[in-house]
Design an enzyme around this catalytic site. Sequence first.
Site, short mmCIF file in Angstrom:
data_model
loop_
_atom_site.label_atom_id
_atom_site.label_comp_id
_atom_site.label_asym_id
_atom_site.label_seq_id
_atom_site.Cartn_x
_atom_site.Cartn_y
_atom_site.Cartn_z
N HIS A 13 23.08 -0.76 91.50
CA HIS A 13 23.10 -1.11 90.08
C HIS A 13 21.74 -1.55 89.52
O HIS A 13 21.51 -1.45 88.32
CB HIS A 13 24.18 -2.17 89.77
CG HIS A 13 23.81 -3.58 90.10
ND1 HIS A 13 24.03 -4.15 91.33
CD2 HIS A 13 23.24 -4.56 89.35
CE1 HIS A 13 23.62 -5.41 91.32
NE2 HIS A 13 23.13 -5.69 90.13
N ASP A 14 20.84 -2.02 90.37
CA ASP A 14 19.52 -2.42 89.86
C ASP A 14 18.41 -1.44 90.21
O ASP A 14 17.24 -1.72 89.92
CB ASP A 14 19.16 -3.81 90.41
CG ASP A 14 19.81 -4.94 89.62
OD1 ASP A 14 20.09 -4.75 88.42
OD2 ASP A 14 20.05 -6.01 90.21
N GLU A 68 16.67 0.05 87.00
CA GLU A 68 16.01 -0.98 86.19
C GLU A 68 14.81 -1.59 86.92
O GLU A 68 13.80 -1.89 86.31
CB GLU A 68 17.04 -2.08 85.86
CG GLU A 68 16.62 -2.94 84.70
CD GLU A 68 17.80 -3.81 84.24
OE1 GLU A 68 18.86 -3.25 83.90
OE2 GLU A 68 17.64 -5.04 84.22
N ASP A 69 14.93 -1.80 88.21
CA ASP A 69 13.94 -2.61 88.92
C ASP A 69 13.15 -1.90 90.01
O ASP A 69 12.35 -2.54 90.70
CB ASP A 69 14.64 -3.84 89.55
CG ASP A 69 15.14 -4.81 88.48
OD1 ASP A 69 14.55 -4.84 87.39
OD2 ASP A 69 16.14 -5.50 88.73
N ASP A 115 28.32 -8.79 89.00
CA ASP A 115 26.88 -9.06 88.88
C ASP A 115 26.65 -10.45 88.27
O ASP A 115 25.83 -11.24 88.76
CB ASP A 115 26.25 -7.98 87.99
CG ASP A 115 24.73 -8.08 87.90
OD1 ASP A 115 24.09 -8.47 88.89
OD2 ASP A 115 24.20 -7.75 86.82
ZN ZN Z 1 22.21 -7.41 89.37
#
Ligand code: ZN
Length: 189
Positions: free
Chosen positions: A66-67, A70-71, A127
Amino acid sequence: MILASTTSDTAVLLETLHFAAVKHQNQRRKNKEATPYINHPIAVARLLVGEGQVTDLVTLQAAILHDTLEDTNTTATELDEHFGAAVRQVVEEVTDDKRLPKEERKRLQIEHAPHLSSRAKQIKIADKISNVQDMIASPPVGWPLERRLAYLDWSEQVIAGCRGCSPSLEALYDQIMEQGRQKLAANPT
Ligand code: ZN
């Protein structure tokens, strides 16, 4: 047949975990222990299984990933190639647009939450449970009490838009929030 499909799901999940571990390998959480970042997506997937009784493979894969958009340097195309369109779509649903300023991204999370798929809503709740737990027990270094409390308040607004997809996860979120607020009020260190 059942055994074969179980084995294959397990293998897929391990591949997903490996991919996320490599992508996050040089990242640490912002807490004092500088916990390896991968502990967080593992915690989120584990909450979905343990508390949410989620068995849907796509949801669990998207939770582990999930990240990554984004990251890390992961692209949507990469997720498509490795894990297929369904997983990629859910990960995209829970990814902020990093071109926007932080405050705008936070506002959009509240606005978008009610329109997410059920898979994405479940991941959002897990989360936020994981992040709130960290905010109580092991907060980012240098975050004063007001900032930690503001995070709790904001998460509550996001979760308001996610309700109705998992009674057990929603109940756990409420419980963690109540205990967390009491703990921060009593011992804000
Ligand atoms: Zn997260």
